[in-house]
Write an enzyme that holds these catalytic residues in place. Structure first.
Site, PDB file in Angstrom:
ATOM      1  N   HIS A  15       2.822   4.198   1.947  1.00 46.06           N
ATOM      2  CA  HIS A  15       3.381   4.201   3.310  1.00 46.06           C
ATOM      3  C   HIS A  15       4.792   3.617   3.296  1.00 46.06           C
ATOM      4  O   HIS A  15       5.258   3.100   4.301  1.00 46.06           O
ATOM      5  CB  HIS A  15       2.543   3.359   4.298  1.00 46.06           C
ATOM      6  CG  HIS A  15       1.159   3.861   4.532  1.00 46.06           C
ATOM      7  ND1 HIS A  15       0.081   3.020   4.609  1.00 46.06           N
ATOM      8  CD2 HIS A  15       0.685   5.106   4.728  1.00 46.06           C
ATOM      9  CE1 HIS A  15      -1.024   3.729   4.831  1.00 46.06           C
ATOM     10  NE2 HIS A  15      -0.677   5.007   4.913  1.00 46.06           N
ATOM     11  N   ARG A  32     -11.611   4.608   3.886  1.00 47.08           N
ATOM     12  CA  ARG A  32     -11.478   3.789   2.668  1.00 47.08           C
ATOM     13  C   ARG A  32     -11.733   2.325   3.013  1.00 47.08           C
ATOM     14  O   ARG A  32     -11.243   1.841   4.032  1.00 47.08           O
ATOM     15  CB  ARG A  32     -10.066   3.933   2.081  1.00 47.08           C
ATOM     16  CG  ARG A  32      -9.801   5.285   1.477  1.00 47.08           C
ATOM     17  CD  ARG A  32      -8.328   5.496   1.171  1.00 47.08           C
ATOM     18  NE  ARG A  32      -7.670   6.249   2.224  1.00 47.08           N
ATOM     19  CZ  ARG A  32      -6.342   6.358   2.382  1.00 47.08           C
ATOM     20  NH1 ARG A  32      -5.537   5.743   1.554  1.00 47.08           N
ATOM     21  NH2 ARG A  32      -5.840   7.069   3.363  1.00 47.08           N
ATOM     22  N   ASN A  38       5.062  16.957   5.775  1.00 50.98           N
ATOM     23  CA  ASN A  38       4.314  15.735   5.476  1.00 50.98           C
ATOM     24  C   ASN A  38       2.837  16.116   5.427  1.00 50.98           C
ATOM     25  O   ASN A  38       2.164  16.179   6.449  1.00 50.98           O
ATOM     26  CB  ASN A  38       4.607  14.699   6.578  1.00 50.98           C
ATOM     27  CG  ASN A  38       3.824  13.411   6.399  1.00 50.98           C
ATOM     28  OD1 ASN A  38       2.923  13.320   5.572  1.00 50.98           O
ATOM     29  ND2 ASN A  38       4.177  12.402   7.194  1.00 50.98           N
ATOM     30  N   ARG A  61       7.251  14.662   1.938  1.00 48.61           N
ATOM     31  CA  ARG A  61       6.615  13.376   1.639  1.00 48.61           C
ATOM     32  C   ARG A  61       5.760  13.575   0.399  1.00 48.61           C
ATOM     33  O   ARG A  61       4.921  14.492   0.357  1.00 48.61           O
ATOM     34  CB  ARG A  61       5.736  12.956   2.809  1.00 48.61           C
ATOM     35  CG  ARG A  61       4.953  11.703   2.505  1.00 48.61           C
ATOM     36  CD  ARG A  61       3.913  11.435   3.564  1.00 48.61           C
ATOM     37  NE  ARG A  61       3.191  10.212   3.270  1.00 48.61           N
ATOM     38  CZ  ARG A  61       1.960   9.979   3.681  1.00 48.61           C
ATOM     39  NH1 ARG A  61       1.323  10.880   4.400  1.00 48.61           N
ATOM     40  NH2 ARG A  61       1.362   8.853   3.397  1.00 48.61           N
ATOM     41  N   GLU A 109       8.096   8.682  10.160  1.00 49.71           N
ATOM     42  CA  GLU A 109       8.273   8.989   8.740  1.00 49.71           C
ATOM     43  C   GLU A 109       9.121  10.244   8.558  1.00 49.71           C
ATOM     44  O   GLU A 109       9.909  10.338   7.623  1.00 49.71           O
ATOM     45  CB  GLU A 109       6.905   9.177   8.076  1.00 49.71           C
ATOM     46  CG  GLU A 109       6.143   7.867   7.938  1.00 49.71           C
ATOM     47  CD  GLU A 109       4.682   8.071   7.570  1.00 49.71           C
ATOM     48  OE1 GLU A 109       3.923   8.563   8.431  1.00 49.71           O
ATOM     49  OE2 GLU A 109       4.292   7.743   6.449  1.00 49.71           O
TER      50      GLU A 109
END
Ligand code: AMP
Length: 400
Positions: A182, A243, A12, A93, A386
């Site tokens: 996500h 961000r 990932n 990922r 994840e």
């Protein structure tokens, strides 16, 4: 390698980080895991755990290739030669799959070319994802690689939330729409939340707030994602580490025409110099919290803006779902920052949401309820995973 062999290596790769795990997807048993942070900075940190032993090293890792090589070295130092380990897949990922890639996909040259073609939509993420893919192919050429897309969970978003209200032909010609990100986390966490409460996934309405360095929220109606806060790129929506999330697009023209910034300058501003970092100079939520405690006014204002935006999205999704059964907080900030959970859902008892102060203060790595018994909506903290979700999806594909 036989497709029945159980272990999956998950890579990932984030913009400046790399998480990896070697695990058995059905039992969720982790053989080894690691986290590399601050890749590309003067001092990077690698933390590798295996067999009850933990290795932490500070060193300079200039790019993701170096980070992966270092991780492999630590596997070997702990007695695991990955080239001799029975692996059924390497799960990667991949952040943006565009219009064409959304289901878990066996990686071949065509898939690599497509991920590369889509990279301008996720410039911080797709390139390191590709480095991970290439490194795994070089090290483990006989193990199938599976790409699991962050956008996949939101592939079926209804047009009413996926379409931008711009010229229809232009957006159709260029596949300009809201993709959402996500997804692996929203998928895992919403299923885990329903399972934890013993509820039927397809009969629950849920809101998931994934609040990490990147942050996004999703609304899931009767098991189907119907809205999410990120858009064509991972820039839209909530205030994040670096961000800023939603802004007036008119600001961009102003920055170009009046301030004289180039498109690349603006890209850098919005991806790297905005959000908490832009507002108070720090993107790590723990540091922002310390600054607030020390009386830093800019950090306090950054926090207030962060919460204001979260409340706006909660409001929108509560209305959209009409009735919300479960709200779940996850990821680094969502799992750890009790004040964010309390402040973002404060004064909402008229909407059936009440946080229990004591439950909210509990620290744990397990799923837990933080709402009062009287709260009509059950509010949870569910640690995301994840890597486990990617491993499960990768194994399901190669054994199907
Ligand atoms: P993630 O992207 O999910 O790894 O989350 C990273 C973010 O979680 C960073 O901003 C961290 O500062 C934040 N975080 C991690 N641990 C804590 C904590 N104990 N309290 C507040 N924020 C935290």
């Amino acid at each position: 390698m036989s497709a029945e062999t159980p272990l999956v290596l998950v890579l990932n790769a984030g913009s400046s980080s790399l998480k990896y795990q070697l695990l058995e997807p059905d039992s969720a048993r982790v053989t080894a895991e690691g986290l590399v942070e601050r890749i590309g900075e003067p001092v990077s940190v690698i933390n590798h755990e295996q067999g009850g032993a933990e290795t932490v090293e500070e060193l300079h890792l200039p790019d993701h290739r170096a980070a992966i090589a270092k991780a492999m070295e630590l596997f070997a130092a702990h007695g695991t030669d990955l080239t001799r380990t029975p692996l059924c897949a390497v799960g990667h990922r991949v952040v943006h799959g565009g219009r064409s890639l959304y289901a878990p996909t066996l990686i071949d040259q065509h898939v690599i070319d497509e991920i590369e073609r889509i990279a301008p939509l996720a410039p911080l993420h797709n390139p390191p994802n590709l480095v991970g893919i290439e490194a795994a192919q070089a090290l483990l050429p006989n193990v199938p690689g599976v790409a699991v897309f962050d956008t996949g969970f939101f592939h079926g978003l209804p047009d009413v939330s996926a379409r931008y209200a711009i010229d229809r032909k232009l957006s159709d010609d260029y596949a300009l729409r809201r993709y959402g990100f996500h997804g692996t986390s929203h998928d895992y966490v919403s299923h885990r939340a329903a399972e934890f409460l013993g509820r039927d996934y397809d009969a629950t309405n849920q809101i998931v707030a994934h609040l990490g360095n990147g942050a996004s929220m999703s609304a899931i109606a009767a098991g189907r994602p119907v809205d999410t806060s990120m858009g064509l790129t991972p820039l839209e929506g909530l205030v994040m580490g670096t961000r800023g999330g939603d802004i007036d697009p008119g600001l961009l023209f102003h920055l170009k025409r009046v301030v004289g910034m180039s498109v690349d300058d603006i890209d850098h501003l919005l991806n790297k110099r905005s959000g908490l970092k832009g507002l108070c100079g720090e993107n790590d939520f723990r540091t922002v919290t310390e600054m607030i405690a020390a009386g830093d006014a800019a950090a306090q204002e950054a926090y207030d803006i962060y919460i204001h935006r979260l409340r706006g999205y909660f409001g929108a999704y509560l209305v959209e779902l009409e009735q919300t059964d479960i709200i779940t907080f996850t990821a680094g900030v969502g799992e750890n920052a009790a004040s964010v959970r309390a402040d973002s859902l404060a004064r909402m008892s008229r909407f059936g949401i009440e946080i229990d102060e004591q439950r909210n203060a509990v620290r744990s790595r397990e799923p837990r309820v933080i709402s009062t018994d009287a709260s009509r909506t059950t509010v949870l903290v569910v640690p995301t995973n994840e890597e486990l979700e990617i491993a499960r999806q990768a194994k399901a594909l190669v054994t199907s």
